[in-house]
Design a protein around this motif. Structure first.
Motif, short mmCIF file in Angstrom:
data_model
loop_
_atom_site.label_atom_id
_atom_site.label_comp_id
_atom_site.label_asym_id
_atom_site.label_seq_id
_atom_site.Cartn_x
_atom_site.Cartn_y
_atom_site.Cartn_z
N THR A 87 36.06 49.86 35.19
CA THR A 87 35.89 48.62 34.47
C THR A 87 37.26 48.14 34.03
O THR A 87 38.12 48.94 33.70
CB THR A 87 34.93 48.79 33.27
OG1 THR A 87 34.73 47.53 32.65
CG2 THR A 87 35.45 49.79 32.27
N TYR A 88 37.46 46.86 34.09
CA TYR A 88 38.77 46.33 33.73
C TYR A 88 38.64 45.42 32.52
O TYR A 88 37.58 44.90 32.21
CB TYR A 88 39.43 45.59 34.90
CG TYR A 88 38.68 44.35 35.35
CD1 TYR A 88 38.89 43.11 34.74
CD2 TYR A 88 37.77 44.42 36.38
CE1 TYR A 88 38.21 41.99 35.14
CE2 TYR A 88 37.08 43.30 36.79
CZ TYR A 88 37.30 42.09 36.17
OH TYR A 88 36.62 40.98 36.58
N GLU A 90 40.78 42.18 30.63
CA GLU A 90 41.79 41.17 30.89
C GLU A 90 42.84 41.10 29.79
O GLU A 90 43.85 40.44 29.96
CB GLU A 90 41.12 39.82 31.12
CG GLU A 90 40.30 39.85 32.40
CD GLU A 90 39.65 38.54 32.74
OE1 GLU A 90 39.60 37.65 31.86
OE2 GLU A 90 39.16 38.41 33.86
N ARG A 103 43.75 51.48 40.96
CA ARG A 103 42.93 50.92 42.04
C ARG A 103 41.60 50.45 41.46
O ARG A 103 40.77 51.24 41.05
CB ARG A 103 42.69 51.99 43.10
CG ARG A 103 41.92 51.48 44.30
CD ARG A 103 41.73 52.60 45.30
NE ARG A 103 40.94 53.67 44.76
CZ ARG A 103 39.64 53.86 45.02
NH1 ARG A 103 39.01 53.03 45.81
NH2 ARG A 103 39.00 54.87 44.51
N SER A 104 41.39 49.16 41.45
CA SER A 104 40.14 48.59 40.95
C SER A 104 39.19 48.34 42.11
O SER A 104 39.61 47.85 43.16
CB SER A 104 40.43 47.27 40.23
OG SER A 104 39.25 46.53 40.05
N GLU A 106 37.10 46.14 42.23
CA GLU A 106 37.02 44.68 42.38
C GLU A 106 38.32 44.09 42.93
O GLU A 106 38.50 42.89 42.96
CB GLU A 106 36.71 44.01 41.03
CG GLU A 106 35.32 44.27 40.52
CD GLU A 106 35.26 45.54 39.68
OE1 GLU A 106 36.33 46.13 39.34
OE2 GLU A 106 34.15 45.97 39.35
N LYS A 107 39.25 44.98 43.28
CA LYS A 107 40.57 44.58 43.82
C LYS A 107 41.37 43.79 42.79
O LYS A 107 42.11 42.88 43.14
CB LYS A 107 40.43 43.76 45.11
CG LYS A 107 39.54 44.38 46.16
CD LYS A 107 40.11 45.68 46.67
CE LYS A 107 39.27 46.21 47.81
NZ LYS A 107 38.88 47.56 47.69
N ARG A 108 41.22 44.15 41.49
CA ARG A 108 41.97 43.49 40.43
C ARG A 108 43.20 44.32 40.11
O ARG A 108 43.13 45.32 39.41
CB ARG A 108 41.12 43.34 39.17
CG ARG A 108 39.93 42.42 39.28
CD ARG A 108 40.32 40.96 39.33
NE ARG A 108 41.15 40.50 38.24
CZ ARG A 108 40.72 39.81 37.21
NH1 ARG A 108 39.45 39.50 37.10
NH2 ARG A 108 41.56 39.42 36.27
N SER A 109 44.34 43.94 40.63
CA SER A 109 45.57 44.67 40.34
C SER A 109 46.29 44.11 39.12
O SER A 109 47.28 44.67 38.67
CB SER A 109 46.50 44.63 41.56
OG SER A 109 46.82 43.28 41.86
N ASP A 110 45.78 43.01 38.57
CA ASP A 110 46.42 42.36 37.43
C ASP A 110 45.88 42.83 36.08
O ASP A 110 46.37 42.42 35.04
CB ASP A 110 46.26 40.85 37.53
CG ASP A 110 44.80 40.41 37.54
OD1 ASP A 110 43.95 41.16 38.07
OD2 ASP A 110 44.51 39.32 37.02
N CYS A 111 44.86 43.71 36.09
CA CYS A 111 44.22 44.16 34.85
C CYS A 111 44.22 45.68 34.76
O CYS A 111 44.08 46.37 35.77
CB CYS A 111 42.77 43.67 34.79
SG CYS A 111 42.61 41.89 34.79
N THR A 113 42.54 49.24 33.93
CA THR A 113 41.18 49.75 34.11
C THR A 113 41.02 51.10 33.42
O THR A 113 41.99 51.77 33.09
CB THR A 113 40.85 49.94 35.61
OG1 THR A 113 41.69 50.93 36.15
CG2 THR A 113 40.98 48.66 36.38
#
Length: 162
Positions: A87-88, A90, A103-104, A106-111, A113
């Motif tokens: 879970t990430y 913001e 490694r998210s 959801e491919k969210r590298s900006d947040c 986790t």
């Protein structure tokens, strides 16, 4: 103590935030009648404080509940299902010791986790829930969970090895 019991019962029936739990109890619940906690004293802030106090004792509570469910239902503790998620958030998460860039799914590298892990036994009871650091690799989490399960108790949240 009565507030903690009120909160546990309420959140077991309807998992929600402290704000929503307070609202539901006031508007649509008889839990305070069951526990003896005065409804007029119930606030979200008191529920937050109660949550922090309960969290301080979570390991003992989880060990006790794990043991009790095994005894009540005559269950041998075996890992039946092991599930990981992530879970990430913001926000900056500057006060979290576990939130990491990683490694998210959801491919969210900006947040940042974190990785919650759940073990279920053969009867579907949750055993030893854990939250891992956001950059911990899946194989490393499994090794840790097996060690916890074998020891029969939880450890502190785990940071990745350096």
């Amino acid at each position: 103590m009565r507030l903690a019991i009120t909160q546990i019962i309420s959140r077991a029936v309807y998992p929600a935030s402290e704000l929503e739990t307070a609202r539901r109890i006031r508007e649509n619940s008889a839990v305070c009648e069951l526990t003896g906690y005065p409804l007029e004293k119930l606030t979200k802030d008191k529920l937050y404080k109660s949550s922090f106090r309960l969290y301080e004792h979570r390991e003992k509570i989880e060990r006790y509940l794990s043991l009790k469910t095994s005894q009540l239902f005559d269950i041998e503790d075996k890992i039946y299902l092991y599930d990981l998620s992530d879970t990430y958030r913001e926000g900056k998460m500057k006060y979290s010791s576990l939130a990491r860039f990683g490694r998210s799914r959801e491919k969210r590298s900006d947040c940042k986790t974190v990785v919650p892990a759940t073990v279920l036994n053969i009867e579907g009871f949750i055993k030893y829930p854990t939250i891992f650091a956001g950059n911990m690799q899946d194989p490393e989490t499994l090794i840790h969970i097996v060690k916890i399960f074998a020891a029969g108790h939880r450890k502190q949240p785990v940071k990745p090895s350096q």
